[in-house]
Design a protein around this motif. Structure first.
Motif, PDB file in Angstrom:
ATOM      1  N   SER A  68       0.830  -1.206   0.000  1.00 23.72           N
ATOM      2  CA  SER A  68       0.000   0.000   0.000  1.00 23.72           C
ATOM      3  C   SER A  68       0.863   1.254   0.000  1.00 23.72           C
ATOM      4  O   SER A  68       0.591   2.218  -0.721  1.00 23.72           O
ATOM      5  CB  SER A  68      -0.928   0.017   1.214  1.00 23.72           C
ATOM      6  OG  SER A  68      -1.875  -1.029   1.144  1.00 23.72           O
ATOM      7  N   ILE A  69       1.916   1.262   0.812  1.00 25.32           N
ATOM      8  CA  ILE A  69       2.805   2.414   0.868  1.00 25.32           C
ATOM      9  C   ILE A  69       3.389   2.713  -0.507  1.00 25.32           C
ATOM     10  O   ILE A  69       3.425   3.862  -0.961  1.00 25.32           O
ATOM     11  CB  ILE A  69       3.932   2.171   1.894  1.00 25.32           C
ATOM     12  CG1 ILE A  69       3.362   2.154   3.310  1.00 25.32           C
ATOM     13  CG2 ILE A  69       5.024   3.234   1.773  1.00 25.32           C
ATOM     14  CD1 ILE A  69       4.326   1.616   4.357  1.00 25.32           C
ATOM     15  N   GLY A  76       2.805   9.916  -5.674  1.00 24.77           N
ATOM     16  CA  GLY A  76       3.433  11.118  -5.174  1.00 24.77           C
ATOM     17  C   GLY A  76       2.862  11.600  -3.858  1.00 24.77           C
ATOM     18  O   GLY A  76       3.059  12.753  -3.467  1.00 24.77           O
ATOM     19  N   MET A  77       2.184  10.723  -3.120  1.00 21.92           N
ATOM     20  CA  MET A  77       1.546  11.117  -1.875  1.00 21.92           C
ATOM     21  C   MET A  77       2.583  11.219  -0.758  1.00 21.92           C
ATOM     22  O   MET A  77       3.456  10.358  -0.635  1.00 21.92           O
ATOM     23  CB  MET A  77       0.483  10.075  -1.503  1.00 21.92           C
ATOM     24  CG  MET A  77      -0.455  10.497  -0.399  1.00 21.92           C
ATOM     25  SD  MET A  77      -1.715   9.212  -0.075  1.00 21.92           S
ATOM     26  CE  MET A  77      -2.691   9.292  -1.583  1.00 21.92           C
ATOM     27  N   PRO A  78       2.538  12.272   0.070  1.00 23.83           N
ATOM     28  CA  PRO A  78       3.487  12.413   1.179  1.00 23.83           C
ATOM     29  C   PRO A  78       3.321  11.287   2.195  1.00 23.83           C
ATOM     30  O   PRO A  78       2.219  10.764   2.388  1.00 23.83           O
ATOM     31  CB  PRO A  78       3.112  13.758   1.808  1.00 23.83           C
ATOM     32  CG  PRO A  78       2.323  14.479   0.764  1.00 23.83           C
ATOM     33  CD  PRO A  78       1.627  13.425  -0.034  1.00 23.83           C
ATOM     34  N   LEU A  79       4.412  10.943   2.876  1.00 22.98           N
ATOM     35  CA  LEU A  79       4.373   9.857   3.840  1.00 22.98           C
ATOM     36  C   LEU A  79       3.383  10.128   4.972  1.00 22.98           C
ATOM     37  O   LEU A  79       2.723   9.201   5.460  1.00 22.98           O
ATOM     38  CB  LEU A  79       5.773   9.617   4.427  1.00 22.98           C
ATOM     39  CG  LEU A  79       6.817   9.052   3.453  1.00 22.98           C
ATOM     40  CD1 LEU A  79       8.157   8.909   4.157  1.00 22.98           C
ATOM     41  CD2 LEU A  79       6.381   7.706   2.891  1.00 22.98           C
ATOM     42  N   ALA A  80       3.256  11.391   5.388  1.00 20.64           N
ATOM     43  CA  ALA A  80       2.318  11.714   6.460  1.00 20.64           C
ATOM     44  C   ALA A  80       0.888  11.391   6.059  1.00 20.64           C
ATOM     45  O   ALA A  80       0.062  11.003   6.889  1.00 20.64           O
ATOM     46  CB  ALA A  80       2.430  13.194   6.828  1.00 20.64           C
ATOM     47  N   ASP A 250      -0.732  20.349   5.618  1.00 18.50           N
ATOM     48  CA  ASP A 250       0.403  20.282   6.537  1.00 18.50           C
ATOM     49  C   ASP A 250       1.693  19.899   5.822  1.00 18.50           C
ATOM     50  O   ASP A 250       2.766  20.397   6.166  1.00 18.50           O
ATOM     51  CB  ASP A 250       0.120  19.276   7.656  1.00 18.50           C
ATOM     52  CG  ASP A 250      -0.869  19.820   8.686  1.00 18.50           C
ATOM     53  OD1 ASP A 250      -1.378  20.941   8.480  1.00 18.50           O
ATOM     54  OD2 ASP A 250      -1.144  19.124   9.676  1.00 18.50           O
ATOM     55  N   SER A 251       1.592  19.009   4.824  1.00 20.54           N
ATOM     56  CA  SER A 251       2.799  18.610   4.101  1.00 20.54           C
ATOM     57  C   SER A 251       3.307  19.735   3.210  1.00 20.54           C
ATOM     58  O   SER A 251       4.501  19.850   2.959  1.00 20.54           O
ATOM     59  CB  SER A 251       2.529  17.361   3.254  1.00 20.54           C
ATOM     60  OG  SER A 251       1.543  17.626   2.255  1.00 20.54           O
TER      61      SER A 251
END
Length: 270
Positions: A68-69, A76-80, A250-251
């Protein structure tokens, strides 16, 4: 990690679930050992257990989470923003994967639109065709519509109704080149203000809060057919209730940016 590496994580699970060392899982997934160590350090992908000798061991749940990660990283999704999604199981994970598939399809359609416009532009430069000015920019607006639909379309329709969402999409597609550039500039200016506010720990009711709320209103009005203060405040609340919106702001502008923007809208939009 490479975008395609997530496709490598395929297991045949027998009666006894298989476990992997950090090196074995890194090889299986096509990522580095350092990446897995980092994911563990930030709490994104802790191992199933650690042996007395200090070896990290990963089981089926961690394999699925890593898949999933990597799926979301490919977008391109931020880890947060990935953290809550990677922990999903069962029906919730299936729903998230379906949403991921829709996002990939939207990206494919957007790329096809960009390629089509690029081909036409090359042909025009070579003297083969003549392009209307509207054709030169339609693909960028279409890409934005498709991205928004894939990520937030279902929630927006539930909150505002089918007609309102379609009207907003139509309004976006109808923006002139100048208006579209102004909308993009307003968005970038908003992020700059939010970064400044977070860095200064500014009060939402102060000058920066007022500017942020007004700029967010300006940005919304490029696509909202009918603006109302109540709907604006409702949208701000949704930013905080939906982890994806919070992570997005936030990112881009720093931890606390979404909360500041919501509070600024509450304090200044009446």
């Amino acid at each position: 990690p490479h975008a395609a590496s997530s496709c490598k994580i395929i297991l045949e699970r027998g009666p006894q679930a298989m476990e992997y060392t950090v090196k074995q899982l890194a090889t299986l997934a096509g990522v580095s050992v350092r990446t897995l160590h980092y994911y563990d350090e930030i709490g994104l992908l802790p191992p199933a257990r650690v042996t007395q000798a200090g070896y990290r061991l990963y089981g089926p749940a961690q394999v699925d989470a890593l898949q999933s990660i990597l799926f979301y990283r490919a977008l391109g999704m931020p880890l947060a923003q990935i953290r809550p999604l990677a922990a999903l199981r069962g029906e919730a994970r299936v729903a998230a994967l379906r949403a991921h598939r829709a996002a990939l399809l939207a990206r494919r359609d957007a790329l096809n639109s960009l390629l089509s416009t690029l081909d036409k532009t090359i042909e025009q430069e070579e003297g083969g065709i003549s392009m209307q000015d509207t054709e030169k920019f339609a693909c960028f607006k279409q890409a934005l519509v498709q991205k928004n639909e894939a990520q937030y379309g279902a929630e927006a329709r539930k909150a505002y109704g089918e007609e309102a969402v379609e009207a907003a999409n139509a309004r976006l597609m109808g923006l002139s080149e100048e208006q579209f550039a102004q909308m993009q500039a307003a968005g970038q200016k908003l992020f700059g203000l939010l970064r400044e506010a977070v860095a200064q720990n500014a009060a939402p009711s102060g000058s920066l809060g007022l500017q942020a709320a007004q700029l967010h209103k300006e940005w919304l009005c490029f696509t909202w057919p009918h603006y109302s203060a109540a709907a604006h405040r409702g949208l701000a609340q949704m930013y905080l209730q939906d982890e994806r919106f919070t992570a997005y702001y936030d990112s881009a502008a720093g931890a606390g940016a979404a909360q500041f923007l919501c509070s600024a809208i509450e304090a200044n939009i009446t």
